[in-house]
Design an enzyme around this catalytic site. Structure first.
Site, PDB file in Angstrom:
ATOM      1  N   GLU A  80      -8.321  50.709  -9.002  1.00 29.81           N
ATOM      2  CA  GLU A  80      -7.566  51.130  -7.823  1.00 29.81           C
ATOM      3  C   GLU A  80      -7.603  52.641  -7.624  1.00 29.81           C
ATOM      4  OE1 GLU A  80      -6.575  49.084  -5.684  1.00 29.81           O
ATOM      5  OE2 GLU A  80      -6.660  47.209  -6.818  1.00 29.81           O
ATOM      6  N   CYS A 143       2.289  44.734  -8.563  1.00 29.19           N
ATOM      7  CA  CYS A 143       1.198  45.571  -9.081  1.00 29.19           C
ATOM      8  C   CYS A 143       1.260  46.972  -8.484  1.00 29.19           C
ATOM      9  CB  CYS A 143      -0.154  44.930  -8.795  1.00 29.19           C
ATOM     10  SG  CYS A 143      -0.523  43.470  -9.786  1.00 29.19           S
ATOM     11  N   HIS A 167      -7.259  45.972 -11.329  1.00 30.49           N
ATOM     12  CA  HIS A 167      -7.056  44.560 -11.009  1.00 30.49           C
ATOM     13  C   HIS A 167      -8.221  43.739 -11.567  1.00 30.49           C
ATOM     14  CE1 HIS A 167      -3.887  45.088  -7.739  1.00 30.49           C
ATOM     15  NE2 HIS A 167      -3.479  44.055  -8.442  1.00 30.49           N
TER      16      HIS A 167
END
Length: 215
Positions: A80, A143, A167
């Protein structure tokens, strides 16, 4: 020797397993010449997850924090880029909370960048046969909540910690119950997380290479 904290969530959304937690548990007490790993389980619960994260940081005193979460439907490990200051839960968390359009931190910045070398991690994952890509959204569930909370903690405390979020896909046994969904073997996920830690410990500055998206 650097201390590395790696976290994974418990199962949620009706699943009996969360690949993030299963993979993270495989890293428990991993130690190399340059770093030592501590792992922690995070509840998939707004607010409570941040309490657990902050307690773990205070206990472990890490130089590096990598939080890991399940992203069912994604075919790759996705590193991310940015966390955003919003909770917008499509489903309730594990205690029935379902915040809609609320900030993770009232008055906090709109977003925070990961301080992991995200493109270098993706490049090395792909080079070693682990499908990976840069992701530009961590969603708006727990998350992202934890990712934003982590980066806010680092910014506010001015701690010498680098952090970010990765992820991972479903496990094959999860995908088997949902035809058409991609999956990744646990051993591949664990390999990928080890690679990510290696790269993040070695590199403080990211490489410059393509990793964007048109849409």
């Amino acid at each position: 020797m650097k201390n590395v904290l790696v976290t994974g969530f418990d199962p949620f959304g009706g699943e009996s397993v969360n690949p993030a937690l299963e993979a993270v548990k495989c890293l428990a007490h991993l130690k190399t010449e340059t770093y030592a790993v501590e792992v922690r389980e995070m509840p998939t619960v707004f607010g409570k997850a941040l309490d657990c994260l902050y307690a773990a940081i205070e206990q472990v005193k890490p130089d590096l924090v990598i939080c890991v979460g399940q992203a069912g439907g994604r075919p790759q490990m996705t590193v991310e880029r940015v966390a955003i200051n919003v909770n917008d839960a499509r489903i309730p968390d594990n205690e029935g909370n379902q915040p809609i359009d609320t900030p993770v931190v009232p008055g906090g910045p709109v977003g925070y960048w990961s301080t992991l070398p995200i493109k270098a991690i993706v490049q090395e994952l792909n080079r070693q046969g682990v499908p990976a890509a840069v992701s530009h959204t961590a969603g708006t569930f727990v998350c992202n909540h934890v990712f934003y909370g982590l980066m806010h903690y680092i910014a506010e405390s001015k701690a010498a910690i680098r952090g970010g979020f990765i992820h991972i896909p479903y496990l094959p046994e999860q995908a088997a119950r949902q035809p058409g969904q991609p999956s990744m073997a646990l051993e591949t996920i664990v390999k990928g997380l080890k690679i990510a830690i290696d790269v993040a410990v070695e590199l403080e500055e990211d490489i410059v290479t393509m990793g964007g998206q048109i849409s």
